[in-house]
Design an enzyme around this catalytic site. Structure first.
Site, PDB file in Angstrom:
ATOM      1  N   ASP A  23       1.669 -39.456 -46.439  1.00 15.19           N
ATOM      2  CA  ASP A  23       1.873 -40.916 -46.368  1.00 15.19           C
ATOM      3  C   ASP A  23       2.674 -41.459 -47.556  1.00 15.19           C
ATOM      4  O   ASP A  23       2.386 -42.556 -48.052  1.00 15.19           O
ATOM      5  CB  ASP A  23       0.510 -41.646 -46.371  1.00 15.19           C
ATOM      6  CG  ASP A  23      -0.354 -41.301 -45.182  1.00 15.19           C
ATOM      7  OD1 ASP A  23       0.208 -40.891 -44.157  1.00 15.19           O
ATOM      8  OD2 ASP A  23      -1.587 -41.445 -45.293  1.00 15.19           O
ATOM      9  N   LYS A  85      -2.236 -43.610 -33.417  1.00 18.08           N
ATOM     10  CA  LYS A  85      -3.380 -44.476 -33.056  1.00 18.08           C
ATOM     11  C   LYS A  85      -3.039 -45.256 -31.789  1.00 18.08           C
ATOM     12  O   LYS A  85      -3.204 -46.481 -31.723  1.00 18.08           O
ATOM     13  CB  LYS A  85      -3.771 -45.401 -34.207  1.00 18.08           C
ATOM     14  CG  LYS A  85      -4.298 -44.632 -35.421  1.00 18.08           C
ATOM     15  CD  LYS A  85      -4.997 -45.490 -36.429  1.00 18.08           C
ATOM     16  CE  LYS A  85      -5.613 -44.689 -37.551  1.00 18.08           C
ATOM     17  NZ  LYS A  85      -4.635 -44.150 -38.536  1.00 18.08           N
ATOM     18  N   THR A  92       3.419 -47.404 -21.490  1.00 15.86           N
ATOM     19  CA  THR A  92       3.976 -47.304 -22.851  1.00 15.86           C
ATOM     20  C   THR A  92       3.256 -46.200 -23.624  1.00 15.86           C
ATOM     21  O   THR A  92       3.875 -45.478 -24.396  1.00 15.86           O
ATOM     22  CB  THR A  92       3.916 -48.647 -23.627  1.00 15.86           C
ATOM     23  OG1 THR A  92       2.568 -48.957 -23.911  1.00 15.86           O
ATOM     24  CG2 THR A  92       4.540 -49.781 -22.853  1.00 15.86           C
ATOM     25  N   GLY A 211     -15.111 -40.495 -49.742  1.00 12.87           N
ATOM     26  CA  GLY A 211     -15.782 -39.382 -49.051  1.00 12.87           C
ATOM     27  C   GLY A 211     -15.664 -38.084 -49.841  1.00 12.87           C
ATOM     28  O   GLY A 211     -14.773 -37.926 -50.673  1.00 12.87           O
TER      29      GLY A 211
END
Ligand code: 3DU
Length: 249
Positions: A23, A85, A92, A211
């Site tokens: 990212d 996501k 689509t 986490g």
């Protein structure tokens, strides 16, 4: 080879459950590409897959991602996951999934909330011919996720939290994996109990979001999606080695 065979093979070869979340950000596309490729080269032996989200596609464009990152990942025998996501109506969803698969992605992430008919059905249809993977988001890692994923909804057998219903659907629809935040080890255990030992659980939210890699695996996670704890570290290679949890644990 199917997506599942590719990730299992890479995980065994590199003794790693880490899916690298690539990212990176940079307003200059050529610098962004160089940074991404450099990072990939420095951690390639300690990860089992690469996850790309729309952030990188927006910065580089799908063609450049395909010609550089996906090509390199293929040469390194590392599968690629597109974190789209997806959450739209069928036509689509189908188009977007096919476009990413045609560009070379091995798997795609979708949200199950759109439901099956004229929604997720088209994503699974698009995945079939190339034995691509479909991973479904069943509980996000951010604090706000509780607002909806834990809401109780009436079912035939009484009220059940939304995340449990989504998890049952993922099984029914034969998803190749589910995504549950590593910030919620208790939810990972509940979902592991629900899906049994075979369905892979992918867990994001390690490090930067609070986490812990080992705790998530002990709760039932199969793969760990990790971004900032690796790429924003002063020594990404050392961090990738340090965060590696071996497949046999
Ligand atoms: O917090 P990190 O930097 O390790 O990044 C986590 C990645 O996982 C990032 O690409 C994000 O888009 C993705 N992700 C979540 O963080 C939380 C989710 O519930 C699902 C995906």
């Amino acid at each position: 080879m199917s997506f599942e065979e590719k990730i299992t093979t890479a995980s065994a070869r590199n003794q790693s459950r880490t899916v690298l979340a690539l990212d990176l950000e940079d307003p200059d596309p050529s610098r962004l590409l160089t940074k991404s490729m450099d990072l990939l080269q420095s951690v390639k032996d300690f990860i089992c897959a690469i996850k790309i989200n729309r952030q990188l596609i927006l910065g580089l464009g799908l063609r450049d991602v395909a010609d550089s990152i996906i090509k390199t990942a293929n040469d390194l025998s590392l599968p690629t996951i597109m974190d789209a996501k997806l959450n739209d109506v069928g036509h689509t969803n189908g188009f977007i999934a096919r476009t990413y698969f045609d560009a070379g992605f091995d798997a795609i992430i979708a949200s199950p909330i759109a439901g099956w008919k004229d929604g997720l059905d088209r994503v699974f249809e698009a995945a079939k011919p190339g034995k691509k993977g479909v991973l479904l988001l069943t509980y996000m890692s951010n604090p706000g996720a509780e607002e909806f994923y834990s809401l109780k909804a009436d079912q035939m057998d009484g009220p059940r939290p939304l995340f449990e219903i989504l998890t049952s659907r993922a099984l029914e629809w034969k998803a190749n994996g589910i995504i549950v935040g590593a910030t919620r080890p208790k939810i990972i255990s509940i979902e592991r109990e629900l899906v049994g030992p075979d369905l892979p659980i992918y867990s994001p939210g390690i490090g930067a979001q609070g986490g812990d890699a080992k705790t998530a695996v002990e709760a039932g996670a199969s793969y760990l999606i990790i971004g900032r704890a690796i790429y924003a570290s002063p020594d990404p290679k050392a961090s990738a080695i340090g965060l590696r949890v071996k497949p046999e644990l």
